[in-house]
Design an enzyme around this catalytic site. Structure first.
Site, PDB file in Angstrom:
ATOM      1  N   CYS A 151      45.480 -12.437  17.708  1.00 44.60           N
ATOM      2  CA  CYS A 151      46.774 -11.792  18.008  1.00 44.60           C
ATOM      3  C   CYS A 151      47.782 -12.058  16.883  1.00 44.60           C
ATOM      4  O   CYS A 151      48.296 -13.169  16.750  1.00 44.60           O
ATOM      5  CB  CYS A 151      47.284 -12.319  19.349  1.00 44.60           C
ATOM      6  SG  CYS A 151      48.982 -11.852  19.735  1.00 44.60           S
TER       7      CYS A 151
ATOM      8  N   CYS B  87      51.271 -13.151  17.984  1.00 46.87           N
ATOM      9  CA  CYS B  87      51.245 -14.554  18.442  1.00 46.87           C
ATOM     10  C   CYS B  87      51.494 -15.491  17.268  1.00 46.87           C
ATOM     11  O   CYS B  87      52.221 -16.487  17.394  1.00 46.87           O
ATOM     12  CB  CYS B  87      49.903 -14.890  19.081  1.00 46.87           C
ATOM     13  SG  CYS B  87      49.526 -13.956  20.593  1.00 46.87           S
TER      14      CYS B  87
END
Length: 306
Positions: A48, A51
């Protein structure tokens, strides 16, 4: 907070402030820990990109909060059960737990200012870890004073004033402690630091009344001599009034009340109602919750309204 180097060489907060969790440790790391202070759980995954943008921002904000909040990270690829139960469908997702329950949260890689505002809202009014809690220190001082150690209480009140020089409760408490140790001039100097606008604070008024009473006591004779005067002439109201003042200074509140009540019963109007006014001043100095105040007010009401 101590910063340690781990693995990748990127700085991370010490493990007591920021940590990874698992399905097995989630309850301990998040639910139980949130009963002590707010905990953020950051659901993320290695693939991700957002993230990777958000996590450093979160860690920086948590470090800046100085222990008011903790950050727990969960890799949803390795531990899918918890995010599945919570209905997490996209990441990054940050959920704040307070008191063992989810309290707030946000999705996506939000900017640093938004993360800081989120944590500020979550921790408003909380002391940082290691910072003294003024309310707790004041409670400790009151307890020490009530246990009969005004000198030690004065030291604790001084600690509060070192943190907040304008703290009214601490100023009043310090002055009260000085009165209890017969340091009347120091008490007056301390109370003089209270702004005029705060002079009507109940704690301040109580100490002022105590100072006034202590100064009166300095001008009357010893208890024994005054008791002899009253015994020789029960109608010598001034001697009885002075006896009450001396008894109060000696810590004999019930006996002081009894002498003033006797004057009220014998001659309510003596010296322009001086005995009743003195009782009111005593009650103010002792505080409304004091047993001597409660009992004295009942007895005074019985005399006045019978």
């Amino acid at each position: 907070m101590t910063i340690v180097e781990q693995g990748s060489g990127a700085p991370q907060a010490a493990p007591d402030l920021i940590k990874e969790t698992t399905t097995q440790t989630f309850v301990k790391d998040v639910i139980e820990e949130s009963r002590r202070q707010p905990v953020l759980i950051d659901f993320w995954a290695p693939w991700c990109g957002p993230c990777r943008q958000l996590t450093p921002i979160l860690e920086k904000a948590v470090r800046a909060a100085k222990g008011k909040v903790k950050l727990v990270k969960m890799n949803i690829d390795e531990h899918p059960a918890i995010p599945g139960q919570m209905g997490i469908q996209s990441i990054p997702a940050v959920i704040a737990f307070v008191g063992g329950q989810p309290a707030d949260g946000f999705m996506g890689a939000v900017p640093e200012s938004q993360v800081n505002a989120f944590i500020d809202k979550l921790t408003k009014g909380m002391p940082a870890a290691g910072e003294p809690n003024v309310a707790d220190i004041l409670k400790e001082a009151e307890t020490v004073f009530a246990e009969g150690d005004p000198a030690a209480a004065a030291e604790i009140y001084a600690e509060v004033l070192a943190l907040d020089a304008a703290n009214i409760a601490a100023l009043a408490g310090l002055a009260k402690s000085y009165v209890a140790t017969d340091a009347i001039e120091q008490a007056k100097q301390t109370l003089a630091m209270v702004p005029e606008s705060k002079r009507h604070d109940p704690a301040v008024k109580a100490v002022q009344a105590a100072i006034d009473l202590a100064e009166q006591a300095q001008s009357v004779g010893p208890v024994g001599e005054l008791e002899q005067k009253v015994a020789a002439n029960p109608l010598d109201h001034q001697a009885r009034f002075d006896l009450a003042t001396a008894l109060n200074a000696a810590g004999k509140r019930g006996e002081a009340t009894a002498q003033l009540l006797e004057i009220v019963k014998r001659d309510r109007k003596w010296n322009e109602d001086a005995a009743r006014k003195q009782l009111v001043q005593l009650f103010e100095a002792w505080g409304g919750a004091d047993e001597a105040t409660i009992d004295g007010r009942k007895r005074l009401s019985t005399i006045l309204f019978s």
